[in-house]
Write an enzyme that holds these catalytic residues in place. Structure first.
Site, PDB file in Angstrom:
ATOM      1  N   LYS A  56     134.852 -31.421 -47.546  1.00  0.00           N
ATOM      2  CA  LYS A  56     135.396 -30.151 -46.988  1.00  0.00           C
ATOM      3  C   LYS A  56     136.818 -29.961 -47.364  1.00  0.00           C
ATOM      4  O   LYS A  56     137.315 -28.940 -47.695  1.00  0.00           O
ATOM      5  CB  LYS A  56     135.257 -29.959 -45.556  1.00  0.00           C
ATOM      6  CG  LYS A  56     133.472 -29.689 -45.236  1.00  0.00           C
ATOM      7  CD  LYS A  56     133.300 -29.944 -43.530  1.00  0.00           C
ATOM      8  CE  LYS A  56     131.663 -29.884 -43.421  1.00  0.00           C
ATOM      9  NZ  LYS A  56     131.284 -30.013 -42.051  1.00  0.00           N
TER      10      LYS A  56
ATOM     11  N   GLN B 189     133.396 -32.091 -36.679  1.00  0.00           N
ATOM     12  CA  GLN B 189     132.355 -32.640 -36.903  1.00  0.00           C
ATOM     13  C   GLN B 189     131.504 -33.497 -36.052  1.00  0.00           C
ATOM     14  O   GLN B 189     131.735 -34.159 -35.037  1.00  0.00           O
ATOM     15  CB  GLN B 189     132.623 -33.722 -38.198  1.00  0.00           C
ATOM     16  CG  GLN B 189     131.606 -34.007 -39.031  1.00  0.00           C
ATOM     17  CD  GLN B 189     130.988 -33.131 -39.927  1.00  0.00           C
ATOM     18  OE1 GLN B 189     131.739 -32.041 -40.531  1.00  0.00           O
ATOM     19  NE2 GLN B 189     129.659 -33.241 -40.372  1.00  0.00           N
TER      20      GLN B 189
ATOM     21  N   ASP C 287     132.735 -22.897 -37.652  1.00  0.00           N
ATOM     22  CA  ASP C 287     131.361 -23.443 -37.782  1.00  0.00           C
ATOM     23  C   ASP C 287     130.571 -22.561 -37.261  1.00  0.00           C
ATOM     24  O   ASP C 287     129.473 -22.703 -37.404  1.00  0.00           O
ATOM     25  CB  ASP C 287     131.516 -24.918 -37.145  1.00  0.00           C
ATOM     26  CG  ASP C 287     131.436 -25.870 -37.954  1.00  0.00           C
ATOM     27  OD1 ASP C 287     131.051 -25.787 -39.137  1.00  0.00           O
ATOM     28  OD2 ASP C 287     131.779 -26.981 -37.454  1.00  0.00           O
TER      29      ASP C 287
HETATM   30  N1  GUN Z   1     127.070 -31.848 -38.616  1.00  0.00           N
HETATM   31  C1  GUN Z   1     126.000 -31.437 -39.679  1.00  0.00           C
HETATM   32  N2  GUN Z   1     126.405 -30.256 -40.087  1.00  0.00           N
HETATM   33  C2  GUN Z   1     127.626 -29.974 -39.405  1.00  0.00           C
HETATM   34  C3  GUN Z   1     128.301 -28.680 -39.612  1.00  0.00           C
HETATM   35  O1  GUN Z   1     127.843 -27.741 -40.370  1.00  0.00           O
HETATM   36  N3  GUN Z   1     129.373 -28.500 -38.887  1.00  0.00           N
HETATM   37  C4  GUN Z   1     129.906 -29.530 -38.077  1.00  0.00           C
HETATM   38  N4  GUN Z   1     131.046 -29.533 -37.419  1.00  0.00           N
HETATM   39  N5  GUN Z   1     129.127 -30.747 -38.028  1.00  0.00           N
HETATM   40  C5  GUN Z   1     127.916 -30.725 -38.695  1.00  0.00           C
END
Ligand code: GUN
Length: 293
Positions: free
Chosen positions: A52, A96, A119
């Protein structure tokens, strides 16, 4: 059978965003800035968050990575979120998941300002999505919609079977596919671990979207000829022949299922790359104040 090339589609979207960032810079506007909070050292999470941040660099976004040991207290984490909520330079941020067990993930998510929740996990954004209001859509379902759209796959009136009911993928995916929109307008069946006779449901499906993390769950006998199959699974399985010692496997038994499909996503290189592109798109929307004004 056509492969849904998530890498190529993601690159195209990132290019579009990069051009827009250049235009913003040329006009003296605010360069989008994404912050990511990572707790602990889970291999998958570290890789996702690093990717990211790398994507931000590539397309000209600012980024910050905030890392904590998995011993961090809930209080410390909530304090950081408060700071990020108040930091005018940060347009959007993510925490995350998963988080260590001693931290209440719901409480953490609810403490994020919905205007910065790129998100799309905050109940305000989830509720707005369900109600059909402008909202940040969660990245994985939004990426799947992009794939369907960019490959011009018909969804109206089709029977879409979603496997998995997580807050991150299955649940929002089922809602979005049922909306009176394109891609959407489908008749949706949501299957999960308590579904009796999963194969009965998947055999009726024009579109199967599997997001459960069980390698090889969807076998050829479960798929109707001509179906569209979207595989969200990315489970690490041991592979001594790889330098890393593992490889990623999807929920779908690809080799046997692919010949029956009209379209199918590979793993890796299918849905995965799209999630990053959609997070970047949400961050751009945050910087442009498109969702909440
Ligand atoms: N864990 C698995 N997928 C995601 C996501 O799209 N965002 C976040 N913050 N954590 C995740």
């Amino acid at each position: 059978m056509t492969l849904l090339d998530g890498k190529k589609t993601s690159e195209a979207i990132l290019q579009e965003i990069a051009h827009e960032v250049q235009a913003i810079k040329a006009n003296g506007g605010k360069v989008p800035h994404l912050a990511a909070v990572l707790v602990g050292n889970d291999g998958g999470s570290v890789t996702y968050v690093n990717n990211k941040v790398l994507a931000c660099d590539r397309i000209g976004f600012g980024s910050s990575l905030i890392r904590y040991e998995d011993t961090v207290t809930e209080q410390e984490l909530l304090q950081k979120i408060q700071e990020l909520n108040e930091d005018d330079n940060v347009d959007g941020f993510i925490v995350q998941l998963p988080l260590p067990k001693h931290i209440n993930a719901e409480k953490v998510i609810e403490s994020i300002d919905p205007r910065k929740d790129v998100d799309g996990f905050h109940p305000t954004n989830v509720g707005r999505m369900v109600a059909g209001l402008n909202a940040y859509l969660p990245a994985t379902p939004a990426g799947i919609l992009q794939l369907l759209q960019r490959y011009d796959i018909q969804t109206s009136g089709k029977h879409c079977v979603v496997i998995g009911r997580s807050n991150i993928v299955g649940s929002p995916m089922s809602i979005l596919m049922s909306k009176a929109a394109y891609p959407g307008n489908a008749t949706v069946t949501l299957c999960h671990r308590n579904t009796n006779n999963l194969a009965y449901h998947t055999r009726q499906a024009d579109i199967i979207i599997s997001a459960v993390g069980i390698p090889g769950l969807v076998t050829a006998d479960m798929v109707k000829d001509g179906a569209v199959v979207i595989d969200v699974g990315t489970t690490r399985v041991q592979d001594a022949s790889r330098k890393s010692g593992y490889r990623l496997r999807g929920d779908v038994d690809f080799d046997a299922v692919a010949p029956k499909c009209s379209f199918i996503t590979p793993v890796p290189g299918g849905v995965g790359p799209l999630t990053i592109a959609m997070l970047m798109q949400n961050t751009l929307r945050a910087a442009k104040k498109e969702v909440y004004g």
